[in-house]
Structure formats: C-alpha cells, structure tokens
Write a protein that holds these residues in place. Structure first.
Motif, PDB file in Angstrom:
ATOM      1  N   TRP A   7      47.609  47.696  42.622  1.00 35.90           N
ATOM      2  CA  TRP A   7      48.152  47.044  41.430  1.00 35.90           C
ATOM      3  C   TRP A   7      47.075  46.501  40.481  1.00 35.90           C
ATOM      4  CZ3 TRP A   7      49.022  45.219  46.419  1.00 35.90           C
ATOM      5  CH2 TRP A   7      48.244  44.125  46.816  1.00 35.90           C
ATOM      6  N   ALA A   8      45.787  46.606  40.847  1.00 34.82           N
ATOM      7  CA  ALA A   8      44.738  46.033  39.995  1.00 34.82           C
ATOM      8  C   ALA A   8      43.469  46.865  40.102  1.00 34.82           C
ATOM      9  CB  ALA A   8      44.457  44.577  40.385  1.00 34.82           C
ATOM     10  N   ARG A   9      42.648  46.777  39.090  1.00 33.91           N
ATOM     11  CA  ARG A   9      41.341  47.436  39.090  1.00 33.91           C
ATOM     12  C   ARG A   9      40.336  46.574  39.842  1.00 33.91           C
ATOM     13  NH1 ARG A   9      43.742  48.421  34.100  1.00 33.91           N
ATOM     14  NH2 ARG A   9      43.899  50.655  33.590  1.00 33.91           N
ATOM     15  N   HIS A  10      39.262  47.216  40.275  1.00 32.05           N
ATOM     16  CA  HIS A  10      38.230  46.499  41.025  1.00 32.05           C
ATOM     17  C   HIS A  10      37.568  45.442  40.141  1.00 32.05           C
ATOM     18  CE1 HIS A  10      35.286  45.753  44.065  1.00 32.05           C
ATOM     19  NE2 HIS A  10      34.274  46.151  43.319  1.00 32.05           N
ATOM     20  N   ASP A  11      37.258  44.299  40.737  1.00 34.96           N
ATOM     21  CA  ASP A  11      36.587  43.182  40.056  1.00 34.96           C
ATOM     22  C   ASP A  11      37.397  42.643  38.881  1.00 34.96           C
ATOM     23  OD1 ASP A  11      34.437  42.934  41.711  1.00 34.96           O
ATOM     24  OD2 ASP A  11      33.110  44.211  40.527  1.00 34.96           O
ATOM     25  N   GLY A  39      40.835  58.668  22.330  1.00 39.56           N
ATOM     26  CA  GLY A  39      42.051  59.074  23.020  1.00 39.56           C
ATOM     27  C   GLY A  39      42.203  58.508  24.415  1.00 39.56           C
ATOM     28  N   LEU A  40      41.549  57.360  24.702  1.00 40.41           N
ATOM     29  CA  LEU A  40      41.593  56.778  26.043  1.00 40.41           C
ATOM     30  C   LEU A  40      42.546  55.598  26.147  1.00 40.41           C
ATOM     31  CD1 LEU A  40      37.770  56.786  26.902  1.00 40.41           C
ATOM     32  CD2 LEU A  40      39.468  58.518  27.440  1.00 40.41           C
ATOM     33  N   LEU A  91      36.192  52.343  30.933  1.00 43.28           N
ATOM     34  CA  LEU A  91      35.348  52.980  31.944  1.00 43.28           C
ATOM     35  C   LEU A  91      36.195  53.760  32.950  1.00 43.28           C
ATOM     36  CD1 LEU A  91      32.716  50.156  32.571  1.00 43.28           C
ATOM     37  CD2 LEU A  91      32.355  52.333  31.401  1.00 43.28           C
ATOM     38  N   GLU A  92      37.348  53.208  33.346  1.00 42.18           N
ATOM     39  CA  GLU A  92      38.201  53.935  34.277  1.00 42.18           C
ATOM     40  C   GLU A  92      38.771  55.192  33.637  1.00 42.18           C
ATOM     41  OE1 GLU A  92      41.491  52.402  37.315  1.00 42.18           O
ATOM     42  OE2 GLU A  92      42.304  52.687  35.295  1.00 42.18           O
ATOM     43  N   ALA A  93      39.177  55.092  32.366  1.00 49.46           N
ATOM     44  CA  ALA A  93      39.717  56.266  31.684  1.00 49.46           C
ATOM     45  C   ALA A  93      38.646  57.331  31.503  1.00 49.46           C
ATOM     46  CB  ALA A  93      40.306  55.856  30.331  1.00 49.46           C
ATOM     47  N   GLN A  94      37.407  56.923  31.211  1.00 51.01           N
ATOM     48  CA  GLN A  94      36.309  57.884  31.088  1.00 51.01           C
ATOM     49  C   GLN A  94      36.041  58.593  32.403  1.00 51.01           C
ATOM     50  OE1 GLN A  94      32.947  55.713  29.403  1.00 51.01           O
ATOM     51  NE2 GLN A  94      33.068  56.981  27.569  1.00 51.01           N
TER      52      GLN A  94
END
Length: 411
Positions: A95-99, A403-404, A142-145
């Motif tokens: 449910w969440a991204r790291h850090d 487009g991210l 950064l995650e989308a990249q």
C-alpha cells in the motif's frame, strides 16, 4: 461484504488484510492491516523474497486519503529483511512506496494535483507540508521512470538548456521529436551532463539516433558527434537567425554612437527608436515602422544593408531545400564583401557550421518542440513561485511533460 472489508475499499488497500479499525481520539481513523501472505518479506527495491532480519522498530503508520474531513492512517508491522543485493532494508508493503510516510493512493493524488495546480494549494488541500509535495513528486516520478523505458526507440532528439533560477541554475532537457515528450532532464549545461545522458542511452541506442536538433553549443554538438556516429546534427533556425539579429543590432548601436558623437541629434533619436522596425519580420511591420525603415534606407545605407543581410538569411528557411543552398551561397558571398565586420564574423561562423545548417532545412527539423517544453517548464516554475531544488522542477516536469503522471485514485 463484511463491514471491516469496507475500509480496505475506502482506503484503496489492495493485497492487504484489514485486522482492526479504531478512532485515535477525535481527529483520526486508524486501520490496522497486514500484507497478504504472498506480499510478505519482500525487498522494496528488487521485490524478491528475502529471509527476515528482525522486527524493525515495531508498528508504524502511513497517512492515507482523508475520510471527508477526518484524517486516516494505515498501521502495520514494519519488519526488516536481509536482501543479498540491497542489504538489510525495511520489508516492502503493497500500500506504500519505500521510505514513504504516505500510502500510494495519497501520493498519486498529490502528484496529480501538483501537475495541475500550485504546490501551495496542494499542501493546503491535502494538509501536508509544502516541501512534502516536492518529495512525493520525486518518489512517484522515480518509480514511474523505473517501470517505463522512456529512452526506448529514440531516433530524433532535441537538446536545449533552460534557466530555472535567474541564470544561476540550469537544466539540460532532451525531447523526443516523434512524440513531443520530455524524455530526460538533469541539472547542469556542460559536456558532462550530455555524456551522462548518452551513458544512460547506451552504445547500441546511440547508434540508432538519426537526427539531433540543438543550438551551436560545443558542449552539445561534440559529444553527440563522437558518441552517435549515425546522427545528423540540425542547427536550430532560430539560433542562426538570432546571430544575424545580434549582428544587426551591433551595427545599429555603432551607427547610433557615431551619430551622437558627431552631434547629429535627430539621426541618433531616429535610430534609437528603430530597433523593433529592424528586428521584426517585414510582414509584421506596422505603418509607422515601415516609414521608419524607409527613412533609414534614405539616411543610412550601412544600417539598411545590414538589415537586408539579416532578412536574406531568414529566407533560407522559407524556400525549398534545393533553393535554400543557392540562397545560402549567395548570402555568404554578399556577407564576405559587405564590409560590415559583425556580418563578416557571422559568415565565418556559418561557414564553420554549414553542415548543421543545411541539415536543418533539408530535414525540416528545428528545436520548436524543445522550446515548447522549455516554455512549459518555465510555467511550472512560475506557478510554484520558484524551487530551491532543481530535482523538484525535474520531477514535476517529467510527471506533466514526460507522460509519467499517475491517474487520480479510483479513476
């Protein structure tokens, strides 16, 4: 559907099991959850199953989307795992991204709002700190990249630089001409910045680059020439014509200074107000500016000759490529014998950069798409009333122009 499972739907908790729900005073709703079995003990970076290391610092909370006007938090254990590649890290949660101290749905909504409105409005609406908006945008970008390869299939690129803080900080931007999207940006405007992009591109993809539009800056053209053997550099038409306009303005200032020193006050006054009549395209001149230009033709042949040189150079981009080469040859011959030092110097520059100039009008490629991206980056900077970190600008630019940007939760 049982009542306790409703909370998972309300907070967008996929791949998680809701254990309990309670009120933390009168200000917040807390939902206790745990990851499903297949989501446990995974590295947050490579997503591999890893052996457990310890229980970490106990239970922790993540801020979720508000329930009306009430704060909502997700609470769960935060054990650590030992990854062979990334070492000891806190285990990933679905449910969440790291850090991050926020859920994915919360961060996706913040990113979408940041793309479409100011950071101050976002921080007020979402009830978070102003700086947290920038950090959230960087994480989402950064995650989308990492999930999308923006550098795949590139064939025609545009390079340019843009100032984001009163000439003190610059970004180098790279645009894909085929899609019109921003594919890469980084702080700096030097050779090392361009080489960093080419390193990310790799040798094979560098060899697939066919056309590159840019200005005459050596820090762009030299590494492109060395690392992209099949790329044809197209020098932007605007920058070529701007050199002619600068040469014309230099002559105008010289003529004005000579008239002022000679005591010709009326001529000096006319020349001082003739800048825009000399700069503008002939088809855009007003009636008053046409009269001013006709007056210059009568009283100062030197300045009018410089004006005609500037206008003829513009014509190479307005005729067919076959005729453009003939026009360019004629212009170079005229510039060499015009006895106007700024245009003689310009003719020398154009002679040295001729291959790139001819490639531009032969391939009909300019930096227009890149300049459009620069304009939108300036709008992003102005809407946020400036940014302390260039990476915050890059994150917002990549989200909105690359487009991210994630969709709104549940849309």
């Amino acid at each position: 559907m049982r009542g306790i499972r409703v909370w998972a739907r309300l907070l967008g908790l996929a791949r998680a099991v809701v254990e309990d729900v309670w009120l933390d005073g009168d200000a917040a709703v807390v939902v206790a959850v745990r990851p499903k079995a297949r989501e446990r003990d995974r590295c947050p970076h490579c997503r591999r199953r890893c052996p457990g290391y310890d229980l970490g610092e106990g239970r922790r909370r993540w801020r979720a989307l508000d329930l009306g006007t009430t704060y909502a938090f997700v609470e769960a254990e935060a054990p650590r795992v030992s990854c062979r590649r990334h070492g000891v890290v806190v285990a990933a949660v679905p449910w969440a991204r790291h850090d991050s101290a926020f859920t994915r749905a919360f961060e996706n909504q913040v990113s979408w709002l940041a793309v479409n409105t100011s950071k101050t409005a976002v921080s007020e609406l979402m009830r978070i700190a102003w700086r947290s908006v920038g950090w959230i945008c960087e994480r989402v970008m950064l995650e989308a990249q990492a999930r999308r390869d923006l550098l795949c299939g590139l064939a025609r690129l545009g390079f340019d630089e843009i100032s984001i803080r009163r000439g003190q900080r610059y970004l180098t931007v790279v645009v894909d001409h085929d899609t019109g999207r921003l594919v890469w940006a980084a702080p700096g405007r030097d050779r090392q910045t361009v080489e960093t992009f080419l390193d990310l591109l790799g040798k094979q993809r560098c060899e697939r680059i066919e056309l590159v539009s840019c200005d005459m800056a050596d820090w762009i053209t030299r590494p492109i020439t060395e690392r992209c053997p099949n790329a044809e550099i197209c020098l932007d038409a605007f920058h070529v014509v701007k050199l002619a306009t600068d040469a014309l303005d230099e002559i105008r200032r010289d003529v004005w200074n000579e008239a002022r020193r000679a005591g010709e006050i009326a001529l000096a006054r006319d020349l001082k107000g003739a800048r825009f009549a000399l700069w503008k395209n002939p088809e855009n001149l007003t009636a008053r500016q046409r009269l001013k230009l006709a007056h210059i033709q009568r009283v100062n042949q030197r300045l009018y000759r410089a004006y005609l040189l500037k206008e003829q150079l513009r014509q190479i981009y307005r005729v067919d490529p076959g005729e453009a080469i003939a026009v360019l040859n004629a212009w170079l011959k005229w510039a060499w014998r015009c006895r106007l030092e700024p245009f003689v110097k310009l003719a020398r520059t154009i002679r040295d950069q001729r291959l790139g100039i001819e490639a531009a009008f032969r391939n009909k490629l300019s930096n227009a798409r890149t300049e459009q991206i620069n304009t939108q980056i300036r709008l992003i900077t102005r809407r946020g009333f400036g940014y302390h970190s260039p990476w915050a600008v890059i994150a917002l630019a990549m989200l909105s122009l690359g487009g991210l940007c994630p969709p709104l939760p549940g849309r």
